[in-house]
Write a protein that holds these residues in place. Structure first.
Motif, PDB file in Angstrom:
ATOM      1  N   THR A   2      41.997 -62.868 -23.836  1.00 36.20           N
ATOM      2  CA  THR A   2      41.072 -61.760 -23.686  1.00 36.20           C
ATOM      3  C   THR A   2      41.661 -60.780 -22.671  1.00 36.20           C
ATOM      4  O   THR A   2      41.914 -61.148 -21.529  1.00 36.20           O
ATOM      5  CB  THR A   2      39.700 -62.241 -23.195  1.00 36.20           C
ATOM      6  OG1 THR A   2      39.192 -63.188 -24.130  1.00 36.20           O
ATOM      7  CG2 THR A   2      38.742 -61.084 -23.072  1.00 36.20           C
ATOM      8  N   GLY A  35      49.061 -54.849 -26.443  1.00 29.71           N
ATOM      9  CA  GLY A  35      48.093 -54.730 -27.521  1.00 29.71           C
ATOM     10  C   GLY A  35      48.659 -53.923 -28.666  1.00 29.71           C
ATOM     11  O   GLY A  35      49.449 -53.000 -28.456  1.00 29.71           O
ATOM     12  N   VAL A  36      48.267 -54.282 -29.871  1.00 25.40           N
ATOM     13  CA  VAL A  36      48.683 -53.572 -31.076  1.00 25.40           C
ATOM     14  C   VAL A  36      47.423 -53.259 -31.864  1.00 25.40           C
ATOM     15  O   VAL A  36      46.560 -54.116 -32.040  1.00 25.40           O
ATOM     16  CB  VAL A  36      49.635 -54.441 -31.945  1.00 25.40           C
ATOM     17  CG1 VAL A  36      50.064 -53.695 -33.191  1.00 25.40           C
ATOM     18  CG2 VAL A  36      50.842 -54.892 -31.134  1.00 25.40           C
ATOM     19  N   ARG A  37      47.309 -52.002 -32.322  1.00 25.73           N
ATOM     20  CA  ARG A  37      46.141 -51.619 -33.118  1.00 25.73           C
ATOM     21  C   ARG A  37      46.550 -50.648 -34.215  1.00 25.73           C
ATOM     22  O   ARG A  37      47.609 -50.037 -34.175  1.00 25.73           O
ATOM     23  CB  ARG A  37      45.055 -50.996 -32.235  1.00 25.73           C
ATOM     24  CG  ARG A  37      45.425 -49.628 -31.692  1.00 25.73           C
ATOM     25  CD  ARG A  37      44.341 -49.071 -30.805  1.00 25.73           C
ATOM     26  NE  ARG A  37      44.664 -47.714 -30.371  1.00 25.73           N
ATOM     27  CZ  ARG A  37      43.942 -47.008 -29.535  1.00 25.73           C
ATOM     28  NH1 ARG A  37      42.836 -47.530 -29.028  1.00 25.73           N
ATOM     29  NH2 ARG A  37      44.301 -45.788 -29.208  1.00 25.73           N
ATOM     30  N   ASP A  38      45.687 -50.500 -35.196  1.00 20.97           N
ATOM     31  CA  ASP A  38      45.876 -49.559 -36.303  1.00 20.97           C
ATOM     32  C   ASP A  38      45.519 -48.166 -35.801  1.00 20.97           C
ATOM     33  O   ASP A  38      44.398 -47.943 -35.347  1.00 20.97           O
ATOM     34  CB  ASP A  38      44.972 -49.969 -37.460  1.00 20.97           C
ATOM     35  CG  ASP A  38      45.142 -49.122 -38.707  1.00 20.97           C
ATOM     36  OD1 ASP A  38      45.719 -48.018 -38.632  1.00 20.97           O
ATOM     37  OD2 ASP A  38      44.681 -49.560 -39.768  1.00 20.97           O
ATOM     38  N   GLY A  45      39.724 -52.998 -33.627  1.00 21.56           N
ATOM     39  CA  GLY A  45      40.164 -54.201 -32.924  1.00 21.56           C
ATOM     40  C   GLY A  45      41.601 -54.100 -32.475  1.00 21.56           C
ATOM     41  O   GLY A  45      42.352 -53.230 -32.910  1.00 21.56           O
ATOM     42  N   VAL A  46      41.971 -54.998 -31.588  1.00 24.90           N
ATOM     43  CA  VAL A  46      43.308 -55.030 -31.006  1.00 24.90           C
ATOM     44  C   VAL A  46      43.849 -56.444 -31.101  1.00 24.90           C
ATOM     45  O   VAL A  46      43.133 -57.413 -30.810  1.00 24.90           O
ATOM     46  CB  VAL A  46      43.264 -54.599 -29.513  1.00 24.90           C
ATOM     47  CG1 VAL A  46      44.627 -54.746 -28.867  1.00 24.90           C
ATOM     48  CG2 VAL A  46      42.750 -53.182 -29.375  1.00 24.90           C
ATOM     49  N   LEU A  47      45.085 -56.572 -31.511  1.00 24.46           N
ATOM     50  CA  LEU A  47      45.784 -57.856 -31.430  1.00 24.46           C
ATOM     51  C   LEU A  47      46.496 -57.869 -30.088  1.00 24.46           C
ATOM     52  O   LEU A  47      47.240 -56.938 -29.771  1.00 24.46           O
ATOM     53  CB  LEU A  47      46.810 -57.992 -32.554  1.00 24.46           C
ATOM     54  CG  LEU A  47      46.253 -58.072 -33.967  1.00 24.46           C
ATOM     55  CD1 LEU A  47      47.398 -58.057 -34.979  1.00 24.46           C
ATOM     56  CD2 LEU A  47      45.429 -59.325 -34.139  1.00 24.46           C
ATOM     57  N   ALA A  48      46.280 -58.893 -29.279  1.00 22.49           N
ATOM     58  CA  ALA A  48      46.888 -58.982 -27.951  1.00 22.49           C
ATOM     59  C   ALA A  48      47.905 -60.115 -27.931  1.00 22.49           C
ATOM     60  O   ALA A  48      47.641 -61.208 -28.446  1.00 22.49           O
ATOM     61  CB  ALA A  48      45.822 -59.221 -26.893  1.00 22.49           C
ATOM     62  N   PHE A  49      49.059 -59.826 -27.349  1.00 26.39           N
ATOM     63  CA  PHE A  49      50.147 -60.799 -27.243  1.00 26.39           C
ATOM     64  C   PHE A  49      50.624 -60.864 -25.797  1.00 26.39           C
ATOM     65  O   PHE A  49      50.669 -59.834 -25.118  1.00 26.39           O
ATOM     66  CB  PHE A  49      51.331 -60.366 -28.120  1.00 26.39           C
ATOM     67  CG  PHE A  49      50.989 -60.210 -29.566  1.00 26.39           C
ATOM     68  CD1 PHE A  49      51.036 -61.298 -30.420  1.00 26.39           C
ATOM     69  CD2 PHE A  49      50.622 -58.974 -30.076  1.00 26.39           C
ATOM     70  CE1 PHE A  49      50.712 -61.152 -31.764  1.00 26.39           C
ATOM     71  CE2 PHE A  49      50.303 -58.815 -31.419  1.00 26.39           C
ATOM     72  CZ  PHE A  49      50.348 -59.908 -32.258  1.00 26.39           C
ATOM     73  N   TRP A  54      55.948 -60.688 -26.924  1.00 27.98           N
ATOM     74  CA  TRP A  54      56.157 -59.403 -27.591  1.00 27.98           C
ATOM     75  C   TRP A  54      57.617 -58.968 -27.420  1.00 27.98           C
ATOM     76  O   TRP A  54      58.247 -58.505 -28.375  1.00 27.98           O
ATOM     77  CB  TRP A  54      55.208 -58.350 -27.029  1.00 27.98           C
ATOM     78  CG  TRP A  54      55.362 -57.021 -27.693  1.00 27.98           C
ATOM     79  CD1 TRP A  54      55.997 -55.927 -27.200  1.00 27.98           C
ATOM     80  CD2 TRP A  54      54.900 -56.654 -28.995  1.00 27.98           C
ATOM     81  NE1 TRP A  54      55.947 -54.907 -28.108  1.00 27.98           N
ATOM     82  CE2 TRP A  54      55.282 -55.327 -29.214  1.00 27.98           C
ATOM     83  CE3 TRP A  54      54.198 -57.328 -29.989  1.00 27.98           C
ATOM     84  CZ2 TRP A  54      54.988 -54.652 -30.395  1.00 27.98           C
ATOM     85  CZ3 TRP A  54      53.904 -56.650 -31.164  1.00 27.98           C
ATOM     86  CH2 TRP A  54      54.295 -55.329 -31.353  1.00 27.98           C
TER      87      TRP A  54
END
Length: 63
Positions: A2, A35-38, A45-49, A54
């Motif tokens: 998170t 974070g990666v988002r469209d 939403g966000v994909l977090a790594f 990364w």
């Protein structure tokens, strides 16, 4: 994981280009996470790594 990404600076992928390319992503760094988002749906939403994971992923892309 998170992570809070509000207030972070998002940047569009250099591979997104212009000219009608509909497949765009944005990335942002928040502490020790990426974070990666469209870019078309930033609120979806966000994909977090973890930043280290990364960095490993990006290195593999360049190989």
């Amino acid at each position: 994981m998170t992570v809070e990404f509000s207030g972070t600076m998002w940047r569009k992928s250099s591979r997104s280009g212009g000219g009608g390319n509909a497949n765009c992503v944005e990335v942002a760094v928040a502490g020790s996470a990426v974070g990666v988002r469209d870019s078309k749906s930033p609120g979806a939403g966000v994909l977090a790594f973890p930043a280290a994971r990364w960095a490993s992923f990006v290195r593999c892309l360049g190989s």
